[in-house]
Scaffold this motif. Sequence first.
Motif, PDB file in Angstrom:
ATOM      1  N   GLY A  64       0.789  -1.228   0.000  1.00 55.30           N
ATOM      2  CA  GLY A  64       0.000   0.000   0.000  1.00 55.30           C
ATOM      3  C   GLY A  64       0.820   1.276   0.000  1.00 55.30           C
ATOM      4  O   GLY A  64       1.908   1.337   0.577  1.00 55.30           O
ATOM      5  N   VAL A  65       0.265   2.305  -0.647  1.00 56.30           N
ATOM      6  CA  VAL A  65       0.858   3.640  -0.677  1.00 56.30           C
ATOM      7  C   VAL A  65      -0.254   4.639  -0.378  1.00 56.30           C
ATOM      8  O   VAL A  65      -1.271   4.655  -1.069  1.00 56.30           O
ATOM      9  CB  VAL A  65       1.470   3.965  -2.061  1.00 56.30           C
ATOM     10  N   VAL A  66      -0.070   5.460   0.649  1.00 58.26           N
ATOM     11  CA  VAL A  66      -1.044   6.500   0.981  1.00 58.26           C
ATOM     12  C   VAL A  66      -0.338   7.846   0.978  1.00 58.26           C
ATOM     13  O   VAL A  66       0.674   8.021   1.656  1.00 58.26           O
ATOM     14  CB  VAL A  66      -1.710   6.256   2.356  1.00 58.26           C
ATOM     15  N   GLU A  67      -0.878   8.774   0.186  1.00 59.39           N
ATOM     16  CA  GLU A  67      -0.389  10.150   0.169  1.00 59.39           C
ATOM     17  C   GLU A  67      -1.533  11.035   0.616  1.00 59.39           C
ATOM     18  O   GLU A  67      -2.494  11.223  -0.126  1.00 59.39           O
ATOM     19  CB  GLU A  67       0.049  10.556  -1.232  1.00 59.39           C
ATOM     20  N   GLY A  68      -1.469  11.529   1.846  1.00 60.94           N
ATOM     21  CA  GLY A  68      -2.537  12.367   2.381  1.00 60.94           C
ATOM     22  C   GLY A  68      -2.666  12.164   3.873  1.00 60.94           C
ATOM     23  O   GLY A  68      -1.960  11.365   4.479  1.00 60.94           O
ATOM     24  N   ASP A  69      -3.590  12.891   4.467  1.00 56.17           N
ATOM     25  CA  ASP A  69      -3.780  12.831   5.912  1.00 56.17           C
ATOM     26  C   ASP A  69      -4.747  11.721   6.289  1.00 56.17           C
ATOM     27  O   ASP A  69      -5.706  11.445   5.569  1.00 56.17           O
ATOM     28  CB  ASP A  69      -4.304  14.166   6.426  1.00 56.17           C
ATOM     29  N   ILE A  70      -4.470  11.099   7.441  1.00 59.74           N
ATOM     30  CA  ILE A  70      -5.317  10.022   7.944  1.00 59.74           C
ATOM     31  C   ILE A  70      -5.820  10.409   9.330  1.00 59.74           C
ATOM     32  O   ILE A  70      -5.035  10.663  10.240  1.00 59.74           O
ATOM     33  CB  ILE A  70      -4.538   8.689   8.037  1.00 59.74           C
ATOM     34  N   PHE A  71      -7.149  10.457   9.470  1.00 60.73           N
ATOM     35  CA  PHE A  71      -7.801  10.662  10.757  1.00 60.73           C
ATOM     36  C   PHE A  71      -8.374   9.312  11.149  1.00 60.73           C
ATOM     37  O   PHE A  71      -9.156   8.725  10.399  1.00 60.73           O
ATOM     38  CB  PHE A  71      -8.916  11.710  10.635  1.00 60.73           C
TER      39      PHE A  71
END
Length: 103
Positions: A64-71
Motif C-alpha cells: 500500500g501507498v497513501v499520500e494524504g492525511d489520515i484521521f
Amino acid sequence: MSRKIVGRGALTIFGRVEGEIHASHVVIAAGAHMVGDVVAEELTVGGNLKGTVRANRVKINGTGVVEGDIFHRTLAIEENARFEGASRRNENAIETPARVQIN
C-alpha cells in the motif's frame, strides 16, 4: 470525472477511481488507484490512495501507498508500506456511513 460513491456495505476497488467514497468497509486492492477522500468504518489499502482518510480502523498493507492525511482511531502500517502525510488519532474519526447525507 470525479464521482461520489456512498454505500452501507463493503466496497473493494480493483481499478482506478477518482472521487469520494463513503462505505462501512473499503478495500483498495493491490494495483488499484484511488484519488479522492475516503470515509469508512474500516479501510484497508493494498494499492495507491491519494487523498484524505477518515476511518476508525486503517490498515496499510505492505503493497500500500497513501499520500494524504489520515484521521483514525487505530492505524496499522505494515513493513514496506508507504505513507506520506499526517496521522491524527481521533476517537470519533467518522460518523457511521449509514448516517451520511447525500446532497
